[in-house]
Design a protein around this motif. Structure first.
Motif, PDB file in Angstrom:
ATOM      1  N   ASP A   1       3.858  -6.233  -4.497  1.00 54.64           N
ATOM      2  CA  ASP A   1       2.198  -5.805  -4.149  1.00 54.64           C
ATOM      3  C   ASP A   1       2.449  -4.431  -4.734  1.00 54.64           C
ATOM      4  O   ASP A   1       3.449  -3.683  -4.680  1.00 54.64           O
TER       5      ASP A   1
ATOM      6  N   THR B   1       0.737  -7.674   3.053  1.00 52.06           N
ATOM      7  CA  THR B   1       2.861  -8.726   2.697  1.00 52.06           C
ATOM      8  C   THR B   1       3.541  -8.112   3.378  1.00 52.06           C
ATOM      9  O   THR B   1       4.202  -9.036   3.112  1.00 52.06           O
TER      10      THR B   1
ATOM     11  N   THR C   1       1.495 -11.262  -4.741  1.00 55.74           N
ATOM     12  CA  THR C   1       0.086 -10.660  -4.430  1.00 55.74           C
ATOM     13  C   THR C   1      -0.263 -10.287  -5.194  1.00 55.74           C
ATOM     14  O   THR C   1       0.317  -8.999  -6.355  1.00 55.74           O
ATOM     15  N   GLY C   2      -1.608  -9.116  -6.075  1.00 59.19           N
ATOM     16  CA  GLY C   2      -1.994  -8.177  -5.524  1.00 59.19           C
ATOM     17  C   GLY C   2      -3.527  -7.323  -5.301  1.00 59.19           C
ATOM     18  O   GLY C   2      -4.257  -7.826  -4.761  1.00 59.19           O
ATOM     19  N   THR C   3      -3.748  -5.868  -4.662  1.00 58.49           N
ATOM     20  CA  THR C   3      -4.207  -4.953  -4.806  1.00 58.49           C
ATOM     21  C   THR C   3      -5.842  -5.401  -5.410  1.00 58.49           C
ATOM     22  O   THR C   3      -6.750  -5.743  -5.272  1.00 58.49           O
TER      23      THR C   3
ATOM     24  N   LEU D   1       4.561  -5.802 -10.411  1.00 57.82           N
ATOM     25  CA  LEU D   1       3.323  -7.481  -9.834  1.00 57.82           C
ATOM     26  C   LEU D   1       4.123  -8.723 -10.604  1.00 57.82           C
ATOM     27  O   LEU D   1       3.468  -9.401 -10.986  1.00 57.82           O
TER      28      LEU D   1
END
Length: 273
Positions: free
Chosen positions: A132, A151, A2-4, A123
């Protein structure tokens, strides 16, 4: 994965290469390449004042690996909130945890722009798990918890990792309140993993190195006694062997035998009942 928001070149605009920074000096002491000449010069001076600094940088990193292996293995923890991440190196929290339990979910948080610039290395994830990265400040634990909830499932146990970060909170009362807020937000079966530089009789070279660092670098570092560090675990079940030198927290057997040398960096792991 996932990634902000994946970090990019914009992070570099906040990096001050004229002042030594703790994350970059730590990287230098650990043999990394993400530092500048100003960090190397300050790091070398700290080593001249306190030659043991390399030992406790390495001991703190090794403690992270042993603690995460215990948590992901024997304790069965599958979620990790690693605050004050530092620059990526080998065997980061997600790598150690997901090697044991591929479904592990990890959130890193740090507000250092150079860490943000290199956070792509954090990541990565197994298909079964997630990682994350949050550009966030320990002084605002509510913001960290709110964003980490994208997350992590805070109804299930979480390991809160605070390695070498609480020492940058000047006021001890505020530091304890931050740790308490984080642990209040996680359920029974969660763990606190914390390490911190110490001051004690006979550690004049350590005190002198910290004084030098605070005169030239950022952020400022605040030593605490082993007794003060133990107070961060109030209300938790402190796991054996308690709050000890990072080199002596469940060390791997060595060919030489005996206990490892102590370092001026203490640590502990506590379980929330």
């Amino acid at each position: 994965m996932t990634g902000t928001a994946l970090p990019g070149s914009g992070a570099h605009t906040r990096i001050d290469t004229t002042v030594p920074h703790s994350a970059r000096m730590w990287d230098y002491w650990l043999g990394g390449k993400n530092h500048y000449e100003v960090d190397k010069a300050a790091g070398d001076q700290v080593r001249r004042i306190h030659p043991g600094i390399l030992d406790y940088a390495r001991a703190d990193r090794a403690f992270l690996g042993r603690a995460v292996r215990y948590l992901a293995g024997e304790a069965g923890v599958r979620q990790f909130l690693d605050i004050g991440t530092g620059l990526p190196t080998s065997d980061n929290t997600h790598e150690v945890a997901q090697r044991i339990a591929p479904e592990s979910r990890i959130v890193y948080a740090d507000n250092d722009p150079i860490v943000l610039a290199h956070a792509r290395a954090l990541l990565t994830s197994t298909p079964e798990g997630a990682t994350d990265y949050l550009d966030a400040d320990l002084h605002d634990p509510d913001a960290i918890l709110r964003r980490a909830a994208a997350t992590l499932d805070f109804t299930r146990p979480v390991a809160v990792m605070l390695l070498g970060i609480v020492m940058f909170v000047a006021d001890t009362g505020r530091a304890r309140a931050i740790v308490e807020r984080l642990m209040d937000a996680v359920p029974s079966g969660s763990h606190l993993v914390l390490s911190h530089t110490i001051t004690a009789p006979g550690l004049e070279d350590v005190d002198a190195a910290v004084e030098y660092w605070n005169s030239v670098g950022t952020p400022k570092l605040h030593q605490r006694t082993p007794e003060e560090i133990a107070r961060f675990f109030d209300g938790l079940e402190l796991l054996e062997p308690g709050v000890v030198s990072c080199s002596r927290w469940r060390p791997e057997p060595s060919a030489a035998g005996g206990e490892p040398e102590e370092v001026a960096f203490h640590c502990g792991v506590g379980r929330k009942p």
